[in-house]
Design a protein around this motif. Structure first.
Motif, mmCIF file in Angstrom:
data_model
loop_
_atom_site.group_PDB
_atom_site.id
_atom_site.type_symbol
_atom_site.label_atom_id
_atom_site.label_comp_id
_atom_site.label_asym_id
_atom_site.label_seq_id
_atom_site.Cartn_x
_atom_site.Cartn_y
_atom_site.Cartn_z
ATOM 1 N N SER A 114 -5.388 15.410 -5.625
ATOM 2 C CA SER A 114 -5.901 14.965 -4.632
ATOM 3 C C SER A 114 -5.274 13.406 -4.265
ATOM 4 C CB SER A 114 -7.286 14.700 -4.677
ATOM 5 O OG SER A 114 -7.790 13.675 -5.910
ATOM 6 N N ILE A 115 -4.597 12.835 -5.454
ATOM 7 C CA ILE A 115 -4.302 11.401 -5.041
ATOM 8 C C ILE A 115 -2.750 11.682 -4.334
ATOM 9 C CG2 ILE A 115 -5.146 10.440 -7.135
ATOM 10 C CD1 ILE A 115 -2.187 10.683 -8.494
ATOM 11 N N PHE A 116 -1.998 12.657 -4.201
ATOM 12 C CA PHE A 116 -0.910 12.928 -3.490
ATOM 13 C C PHE A 116 -1.280 13.051 -2.067
ATOM 14 C CE2 PHE A 116 0.429 14.155 -7.694
ATOM 15 C CZ PHE A 116 1.644 13.448 -7.823
ATOM 16 N N LEU A 117 -2.555 13.446 -1.795
ATOM 17 C CA LEU A 117 -3.080 13.576 -0.441
ATOM 18 C C LEU A 117 -3.492 12.300 0.332
ATOM 19 C CD1 LEU A 117 -5.369 16.742 -0.809
ATOM 20 C CD2 LEU A 117 -2.982 16.624 -0.558
ATOM 21 N N VAL A 118 -3.400 11.315 -0.520
ATOM 22 C CA VAL A 118 -4.012 9.898 -0.070
ATOM 23 C C VAL A 118 -2.859 8.604 -0.200
ATOM 24 C CG1 VAL A 118 -5.878 8.276 -0.655
ATOM 25 C CG2 VAL A 118 -6.389 10.535 -0.961
ATOM 26 N N TYR A 119 -2.356 8.803 -1.346
ATOM 27 C CA TYR A 119 -1.349 7.726 -1.582
ATOM 28 C C TYR A 119 0.104 8.197 -1.530
ATOM 29 C CZ TYR A 119 -5.413 5.598 -3.308
ATOM 30 O OH TYR A 119 -6.710 4.884 -3.624
ATOM 31 N N THR A 120 1.209 7.422 -1.239
ATOM 32 C CA THR A 120 2.533 7.936 -1.011
ATOM 33 C C THR A 120 3.358 8.310 -2.752
ATOM 34 O OG1 THR A 120 3.589 5.738 -1.418
ATOM 35 C CG2 THR A 120 2.741 6.330 0.668
ATOM 36 N N GLY A 121 4.095 9.175 -2.445
ATOM 37 C CA GLY A 121 4.512 9.439 -3.822
ATOM 38 C C GLY A 121 5.249 8.306 -4.411
ATOM 39 N N GLU A 122 5.899 7.274 -3.736
ATOM 40 C CA GLU A 122 6.592 6.274 -4.450
ATOM 41 C C GLU A 122 5.492 5.376 -5.124
ATOM 42 O OE1 GLU A 122 9.307 2.209 -2.942
ATOM 43 O OE2 GLU A 122 8.788 3.800 -1.517
ATOM 44 N N SER A 123 4.442 5.048 -4.354
ATOM 45 C CA SER A 123 3.418 4.113 -5.025
ATOM 46 C C SER A 123 2.790 4.921 -6.278
ATOM 47 C CB SER A 123 2.271 3.807 -3.938
ATOM 48 O OG SER A 123 1.400 4.922 -3.569
ATOM 49 N N ILE A 124 2.920 6.257 -6.286
ATOM 50 C CA ILE A 124 1.908 6.893 -7.217
ATOM 51 C C ILE A 124 3.044 6.772 -8.785
ATOM 52 C CG2 ILE A 124 1.419 9.006 -8.247
ATOM 53 C CD1 ILE A 124 0.549 10.005 -5.438
ATOM 54 N N ALA A 125 4.019 6.891 -8.433
ATOM 55 C CA ALA A 125 5.436 6.693 -9.434
ATOM 56 C C ALA A 125 5.354 5.352 -9.878
ATOM 57 C CB ALA A 125 6.617 7.148 -8.946
ATOM 58 N N THR A 126 5.237 4.307 -8.980
ATOM 59 C CA THR A 126 5.251 2.881 -9.502
ATOM 60 C C THR A 126 4.210 2.401 -10.259
ATOM 61 O OG1 THR A 126 6.460 2.439 -7.469
ATOM 62 C CG2 THR A 126 5.596 0.530 -8.785
ATOM 63 N N THR A 127 3.189 3.101 -9.667
ATOM 64 C CA THR A 127 1.774 2.823 -10.439
ATOM 65 C C THR A 127 1.745 3.303 -11.713
ATOM 66 O OG1 THR A 127 0.725 2.548 -8.157
ATOM 67 C CG2 THR A 127 -0.797 2.700 -10.537
ATOM 68 N N PHE A 128 2.238 4.483 -11.921
ATOM 69 C CA PHE A 128 2.344 5.263 -13.142
ATOM 70 C C PHE A 128 3.207 4.448 -14.295
ATOM 71 C CE2 PHE A 128 4.119 8.220 -15.951
ATOM 72 C CZ PHE A 128 3.200 8.860 -16.803
ATOM 73 N N PHE A 129 4.378 4.099 -13.805
ATOM 74 C CA PHE A 129 4.930 3.403 -14.776
ATOM 75 C C PHE A 129 4.699 2.138 -15.437
ATOM 76 C CE2 PHE A 129 8.441 6.402 -13.216
ATOM 77 C CZ PHE A 129 8.755 7.144 -14.179
ATOM 78 N N ALA A 130 4.134 1.430 -14.174
ATOM 79 C CA ALA A 130 3.367 0.078 -14.766
ATOM 80 C C ALA A 130 2.146 0.344 -15.500
ATOM 81 C CB ALA A 130 2.913 -0.477 -13.478
ATOM 82 N N THR A 131 1.277 1.456 -15.375
ATOM 83 C CA THR A 131 0.470 1.814 -16.122
ATOM 84 C C THR A 131 0.964 2.078 -17.537
ATOM 85 O OG1 THR A 131 -0.928 2.725 -14.360
ATOM 86 C CG2 THR A 131 -1.649 3.066 -16.508
ATOM 87 N N ALA A 132 2.120 2.884 -17.786
ATOM 88 C CA ALA A 132 2.577 3.365 -18.879
ATOM 89 C C ALA A 132 3.263 2.136 -19.791
ATOM 90 C CB ALA A 132 3.879 4.129 -18.752
#
Length: 244
Positions: A114-132
Motif C-alpha cells: 500500500s505504501i507504493f500507492l501513497v508515496y513516490t518510489g524515490e522517497s520510499i527508496a531514500t527512506t529505506f536506505f536512511a533507515t538501514a
C-alpha cells in the motif's frame, strides 16, 4: 533465568582454559548474532520484493484501495503471525517457526504494498536506505555499549502501547498534528528499541547457548529486529515521504 551462571566466568578458576572458553564463547556469540541479522535482513528483503511485485501487478490497488474482505485479511494477517510466533514459540518446532517467519515476511509484503500507492518510489527508496543506515548504527551501539539499557525496556514498551492507542484515536480524529507527533515519537521509540533489543539478544546468548531452543531464539531475535526496522521505516516515511 537471571540466576543462570555465565559460561564465561564459570571456568575462571581453570587458568588457561578460561581464556579458551572466552574465545569459544565470543565466536559462538558472533555466529549467533550473525544468524539473527541474516534472518532479519533476508526477511526485510523478501518483504520488499513481495511489496514491489504486488504493487506493480496492479492487484494491490484493486484489493487494498477497494472494498472487500480480502483487504482486511491482508492487513491483519501479519499480526496473527506475530502472535502465533510470540505466544506459541515454546510449542513450535524450529522448522515450523522458520516457516512461519518466512510466511510472515510474505504477508507483510502484501500489506506494505500500500505504501507504493501513497508515496513516490524515490522517497520510499531514500527512506529505506536512511533507515538501514540508522538501524546499523543503532544496533552496533546496542551491541558494543557497556551501558545497561535494560532500564529503558518498560519505557519503550509503554511508548509502543501509547503509539497504538494514539493511532486508534486518530482514526476518528484525523488530526494531522497528532499524526506528526505519533510519527516523531514512533521514530524515537523504535530507534531506542533497536539498540535495546540488540543488547538483550546479545545477553540472551548465555542462556540459549547449546540448548534446543537456540534455533528458535534466532528466529524470535530476527523477528524483533525486523519489527524495529520496519516500524522505524514506516514512521520515517510518514515524516519525510513524498506523496504521489
Amino acid at each position: 533465568m537471571a540466576n543462570w551462571p555465565d559460561p564465561r566466568t564459570s571456568s575462571a578458576g581453570l587458568g588457561g582454559s578460561a581464556s579458551a572458553t572466552d574465545v569459544a564463547f565470543d565466536a559462538g556469540l558472533r555466529s549467533y548474532m550473525l544468524s539473527i541479522y541474516n534472518y532479519m535482513a533476508s526477511g526485510v528483503l523478501v518483504t520488499g520484493i513481495v511489496a514491489l511485485l504486488f504493487a506493480q501487478s496492479g492487484l494491490a490497488y484493486q484489493i487494498l484501495a477497494g472494498p472487500g474482505l480480502l483487504k482486511f485479511v491482508i492487513m491483519f494477517a501479519p499480526l496473527v503471525f506475530v502472535m502465533v510466533l510470540s505466544f506459541g514459540i515454546n510449542r513450535l518446532q524450529t522448522s515450523t517457526a522458520q516457516m512461519l517467519y518466512w510466511a510472515y515476511a510474505i504477508v507483510m509484503g502484501l500489506s506494505l504494498a500500500s505504501i507504493f500507492l501513497v508515496y513516490t518510489g524515490e522517497s520510499i527508496a531514500t527512506t529505506f536506505f536512511a533507515t538501514a543506515a540508522a538501524f546499523a548504527g543503532l544496533s552496533l551501539y546496542g551491541y558494543t555499549t557497556k551501558r545497561d539499557l535494560s532500564a529503558f525496556g518498560t519505557f519503550f514498551i509503554m511508548g509502543v502501547v501509547g503509539i497504538l492507542v494514539a493511532s486508534l484515536i486518530n482514526l476518528f480524529l484525523q488530526s494531522s498534528a497528532l499524526m506528526l507527533a505519533i510519527s516523531i515519537l514512533g521514530v524515537l521509540i523504535f530507534a531506542g528499541l533497536t539498540a535495546y533489543d540488540t543488547q538483550a539478544l546479545k545477553s540472551q546468548y548465555s542462556y540459549v547457548r547449546g540448548t534446543d531452543f537456540m534455533g528458535k531464539a534466532v528466529i524470535m531475535g530476527a523477528l524483533k529486529l525486523y519489527l524495529d526496522f520496519v516500524n522505524m521505516f514506516l514512521f520515517l516515511l510518514q515524516l519525510f515521504g513524498r506523496r504521489n
